[in-house]
Design an enzyme around this catalytic site. Sequence first.
Site, mmCIF file in Angstrom:
data_model
loop_
_atom_site.group_PDB
_atom_site.id
_atom_site.type_symbol
_atom_site.label_atom_id
_atom_site.label_comp_id
_atom_site.label_asym_id
_atom_site.label_seq_id
_atom_site.Cartn_x
_atom_site.Cartn_y
_atom_site.Cartn_z
ATOM 1 N N ASP A 15 82.511 9.816 28.894
ATOM 2 C CA ASP A 15 82.769 9.781 30.338
ATOM 3 C C ASP A 15 81.589 9.068 30.995
ATOM 4 O O ASP A 15 80.559 8.807 30.351
ATOM 5 C CB ASP A 15 82.887 11.216 30.894
ATOM 6 C CG ASP A 15 83.097 11.252 32.412
ATOM 7 O OD1 ASP A 15 83.897 10.443 32.921
ATOM 8 O OD2 ASP A 15 82.453 12.063 33.092
ATOM 9 N N SER A 16 81.731 8.820 32.304
ATOM 10 C CA SER A 16 80.630 8.205 33.038
ATOM 11 C C SER A 16 79.481 9.190 33.262
ATOM 12 O O SER A 16 78.387 8.779 33.618
ATOM 13 C CB SER A 16 81.147 7.716 34.391
ATOM 14 O OG SER A 16 81.710 8.807 35.097
ATOM 15 N N CYS A 78 87.613 10.152 30.825
ATOM 16 C CA CYS A 78 87.333 9.618 32.158
ATOM 17 C C CYS A 78 88.613 8.936 32.613
ATOM 18 O O CYS A 78 89.134 8.060 31.903
ATOM 19 C CB CYS A 78 86.188 8.610 32.063
ATOM 20 S SG CYS A 78 85.878 7.700 33.588
ATOM 21 N N GLU A 157 78.087 16.098 40.418
ATOM 22 C CA GLU A 157 76.893 15.718 39.642
ATOM 23 C C GLU A 157 75.641 16.433 40.182
ATOM 24 O O GLU A 157 74.709 16.706 39.441
ATOM 25 C CB GLU A 157 76.682 14.194 39.666
ATOM 26 C CG GLU A 157 77.793 13.390 38.979
ATOM 27 C CD GLU A 157 77.565 13.104 37.504
ATOM 28 O OE1 GLU A 157 76.407 13.088 37.056
ATOM 29 O OE2 GLU A 157 78.570 12.907 36.784
ATOM 30 N N CYS A 189 90.500 13.161 38.052
ATOM 31 C CA CYS A 189 89.148 12.714 37.725
ATOM 32 C C CYS A 189 88.540 13.878 36.952
ATOM 33 O O CYS A 189 88.685 15.039 37.375
ATOM 34 C CB CYS A 189 88.356 12.448 39.000
ATOM 35 S SG CYS A 189 86.599 12.171 38.702
ATOM 36 N N HIS A 191 85.757 15.025 36.688
ATOM 37 C CA HIS A 191 84.782 15.853 37.403
ATOM 38 C C HIS A 191 85.462 16.961 38.225
ATOM 39 O O HIS A 191 84.851 17.977 38.513
ATOM 40 C CB HIS A 191 83.959 14.998 38.377
ATOM 41 C CG HIS A 191 82.901 14.155 37.738
ATOM 42 N ND1 HIS A 191 83.172 13.109 36.889
ATOM 43 C CD2 HIS A 191 81.541 14.211 37.826
ATOM 44 C CE1 HIS A 191 82.039 12.553 36.503
ATOM 45 N NE2 HIS A 191 81.029 13.198 37.055
HETATM 46 N N1 DGL Z 1 84.936 11.327 35.681
HETATM 47 C C1 DGL Z 1 85.424 10.032 35.992
HETATM 48 C C2 DGL Z 1 86.921 9.950 36.072
HETATM 49 O O1 DGL Z 1 87.596 10.792 35.515
HETATM 50 C C3 DGL Z 1 84.849 9.250 37.078
HETATM 51 C C4 DGL Z 1 83.681 9.589 37.851
HETATM 52 C C5 DGL Z 1 83.039 8.295 38.229
HETATM 53 O O2 DGL Z 1 82.269 7.815 37.401
HETATM 54 O O3 DGL Z 1 83.345 7.732 39.288
HETATM 55 O O4 DGL Z 1 87.461 9.054 36.663
#
Ligand code: DGL
Length: 276
Positions: A15-16, A78, A157, A189, A191
């Site tokens: 993931d990012s 992600c 985050e 997402c 997150h």
């Molecule tokens: N967790 C990521 C997603 O599911 C993206 C968060 C990001 O880097 O913008 O899209």
Amino acid sequence: MEETNLKNLPIGVFDSGVGGLTVVREIMRQIPKERIVYFGDTARVPYGSKSKETVTKYSRQIVRFLKTQNVKAIVIACNTASAYALEQIEKEIDIPIIGVVKPGAVTAARATDNGKIGVIATEGTINSEIYTQYIKALKSDAKVMGKACPLFVPLVEEGLLEDPVTDEIAQRYLSVLIDSGIDTLILGCTHYPLIRSTVGRVMGEAVTLVNPAYETAIELKRLLTEKNMLQDEKPALGTNQYQFFVSDGAEKFQHFANTIFKYGVLAVKQINIEEY
Ligand code: DGL
């Protein structure tokens, strides 16, 4: 490579940043014998506001890194990278790779009663319209309403999971979806499941929240079973069953990971992802 060896190899997940840990958590629950190598691109987060070309380039570098760790399969944990890079990367590699978008779309299409589905995600995922495409392919009369919620990623985050600021931002982002009468909302997402209770509170009990991570872990298990790659013995005690790598801020990441897993993350290594 022998089949038995293949079974013992880890699954690569990326993931990012920290969001993909919500997918790791589901994989740990559903297939607890598997070894996992996780990479969080903490130096280059967020992906959600970057172009398709950039996210694809980053994803390719991470896939190259994960392959050096001898992974048997990869999960793009992600949504943005799944939306932008999965189709291309699966043509380029010789091991199974899955993303989180399709499993999320399948669950939502099954869950809705009134056919009105909301998707909250990054700008990249919303602009790609990938959830709409997958949902419409399964349920052509569905109405899909997307809403980009870019501030959710930095709030997560920063660890502001239960905070008045997060509540306020959620109210602003989600009011348009409440008015639209959706009965199902995809947390599009990785997150966002970390602020699930805030989102749930704002949307109200009548709206079903879909966390694609759950279905992704089921899909992964199905895939590994089909390919005869499912690990059948829990790695011996003392083996490093879960390994974590990041591109920056290893300590902060470790602290965060330890707030969401029951088991203790003892080490997080920082690598230079630009080398891959
Ligand atoms: N967790 C990521 C997603 O599911 C993206 C968060 C990001 O880097 O913008 O899209």
